[in-house]
Design an enzyme around this catalytic site. Structure first.
Site, PDB file in Angstrom:
ATOM      1  N   GLU A  40       0.969  -1.162   0.006  1.00  0.00           N
ATOM      2  CA  GLU A  40      -0.134   0.039  -0.078  1.00  0.00           C
ATOM      3  C   GLU A  40       0.725   1.245   0.034  1.00  0.00           C
ATOM      4  O   GLU A  40       0.527   2.063  -0.653  1.00  0.00           O
ATOM      5  CB  GLU A  40      -0.847  -0.119   1.344  1.00  0.00           C
ATOM      6  CG  GLU A  40      -2.115  -0.826   1.171  1.00  0.00           C
ATOM      7  CD  GLU A  40      -3.032  -0.761  -0.136  1.00  0.00           C
ATOM      8  OE1 GLU A  40      -3.250   0.769  -0.426  1.00  0.00           O
ATOM      9  OE2 GLU A  40      -3.252  -1.633  -0.643  1.00  0.00           O
ATOM     10  N   TYR A 123      -6.326   5.846   5.502  1.00  0.00           N
ATOM     11  CA  TYR A 123      -6.731   5.172   4.441  1.00  0.00           C
ATOM     12  C   TYR A 123      -5.727   3.814   4.581  1.00  0.00           C
ATOM     13  O   TYR A 123      -6.178   2.517   4.403  1.00  0.00           O
ATOM     14  CB  TYR A 123      -6.261   5.848   2.951  1.00  0.00           C
ATOM     15  CG  TYR A 123      -6.028   4.697   1.927  1.00  0.00           C
ATOM     16  CD1 TYR A 123      -6.834   4.167   1.326  1.00  0.00           C
ATOM     17  CD2 TYR A 123      -4.590   4.319   1.754  1.00  0.00           C
ATOM     18  CE1 TYR A 123      -6.599   3.087   0.273  1.00  0.00           C
ATOM     19  CE2 TYR A 123      -4.364   3.189   0.782  1.00  0.00           C
ATOM     20  CZ  TYR A 123      -5.511   2.779   0.238  1.00  0.00           C
ATOM     21  OH  TYR A 123      -5.028   1.793  -0.704  1.00  0.00           O
ATOM     22  N   ASP A 141      -9.456   6.408  -0.888  1.00  0.00           N
ATOM     23  CA  ASP A 141      -8.643   6.872  -1.689  1.00  0.00           C
ATOM     24  C   ASP A 141      -9.070   7.689  -2.817  1.00  0.00           C
ATOM     25  O   ASP A 141     -10.328   7.533  -3.013  1.00  0.00           O
ATOM     26  CB  ASP A 141      -7.588   5.558  -1.956  1.00  0.00           C
ATOM     27  CG  ASP A 141      -7.910   4.831  -3.028  1.00  0.00           C
ATOM     28  OD1 ASP A 141      -9.202   4.943  -3.322  1.00  0.00           O
ATOM     29  OD2 ASP A 141      -7.187   4.029  -3.745  1.00  0.00           O
TER      30      ASP A 141
END
Ligand code: SF4
Length: 360
Positions: A40, A123, A141
């Site tokens: 991520e 997030y 996002d």
């Protein structure tokens, strides 16, 4: 916001679409929160195609929290070189060290504890806990903003406090608690592959029948952004100084871009400035005081390097000196062939690559 009957219907459509359209990416085979975390953070920097290489190299060298925690910051930055936003690599490293000390080199198990780790925002925390443990936290996002703004026809700007809060609540309302991880991934993937920023092919979209923006022909107008942050211009002059097969580097410190990376001696000016002017500045004199012979060899073309909130206009000067003199404190003298062992900004790498290109 309360759930409505159609909320989970939307999720069902997304998950069915995801089942047949999702990309086969290495981190999707893992529910290890460490792997999810690294992927991520890398994907916040770059596109999947480029990120894959970085991801593979990174997890091969640092396969778990402990190996990352025990590496030096220099080495972590070297593996990050070229991705930009180096503070993210430093935060990864700091968070790994924190987990090694406080959680026996494991991820903490609650959203709040994960969210409290350095460099992990709403997030990333939601992605980690929902993908790894299916905890019911919705990710929001850029992809999710786009899908939601279009599907529901919402023109509230996404870059305001009120907009962020509204979209976060909506995303949370849509999340079916029992398949949080799957739903989150499906929503993001639809934004990445189908509901793309420019001219999506809505006729192929599983959400088209109920999509407000498609019906109202407002797809290209959504999502709305209120305004861009003003960018500032900076003028960098780097000196690639050669001395008997060696050159000079310094490590960047302080609150500025590229902290922890290495760079050539630098003079920054407030405005554009050519060599004659530059060589008369106080900084130039200070840098080269104690050196009796300095030979100019070449000046690079101007490099324009755009970062978020600032644009760097950079010139590189290649110089040769006949004695090392007393270069200011903090410079390392290194053999030029060892340059690739140091984590340096991509801009400097581009310049070095151009020198190799010129020699071919
Ligand atoms: S129909 Fe078009 S605008 Fe609506 S969600 Fe699908 S791709 Fe996006």
């Amino acid at each position: 916001m309360e759930h409505t009957d159609t909320d989970f219907g939307l999720s069902r459509l997304l998950c069915e679409w995801y089942d047949t359209h999702k990309r086969d990416l290495p981190w999707r085979h893992s529910r290890d929160p460490y792997i999810i975390w690294i992927s991520e953070i890398i994907l916040q920097q770059t596109r999947v195609a480029q990120g894959l290489d970085y991801f593979n190299r990174f997890v091969e060298r640092f396969p778990d929290i402990r190996s990352l925690a025990e590496a030096s910051e220099d080495e972590v930055l070297k593996y990050w070189q070229g991705l930009g936003y180096y503070s993210r690599a430093r935060n990864l490293h700091a968070a790994a060290r924190f987990m090694e000390t406080h959680y026996e080199a494991r991820f903490p198990q609650t959203y709040q504890e994960v969210r409290a780790l350095k460099g992990i925002g709403d997030y990333t925390a939601a992605a980690i806990v929902s993908f790894a443990w299916n905890l019911p936290y919705a990710v929001v996002d850029g992809n999710v903003y786009r899908v939601l703004a279009r599907f529901f026809g919402i023109d509230t700007p996404i870059d305001t406090g009120a907009g962020k809060k509204y979209f976060a609540e909506l995303a949370q309302r849509l999340l079916p608690p029992k398949r949080a991880g799957l739903h989150n991934q499906a929503m993001m993937e639809l934004g990445a592959l189908q509901c793309v920023p420019q001219t999506p092919n809505c006729t192929l979209c599983p959400l088209a029948d109920a999509c407000v923006a498609y019906a109202n022909e407002t797809v290209s107008l959504l999502p709305v952004k209120q305004g861009r942050t003003k960018s500032r211009d900076r003028f960098f002059h780097y000196f690639y100084i050669l001395y008997k097969g060696k050159t000079f580097l310094q490590k960047r410190v302080g609150k500025d871009i590229w902290k922890g990376l290495y760079e050539f001696p630098l003079i920054e000016t407030n405005e554009a400035c050519e060599w004659p002017e530059l060589s008369r500045t106080h900084e130039f004199e200070r840098l080269f005081s104690g050196i009796s012979k300095l030979t100019w060899q070449s000046t690079s073309p101007l490099y324009k390097h755009v970062l978020s909130h600032q644009t760097l206009y950079t010139t590189f000067y290649q110089l040769e000196i006949n004695e090392a003199g007393e270069l200011p404190h903090g410079f390392h003298m290194i053999p030029t062939e060892d340059l690739d062992q140091y984590a340096i900004p991509r801009l400097i790498q581009k310049y070095l690559d151009s020198l190799v290109g010129n020699m071919k």
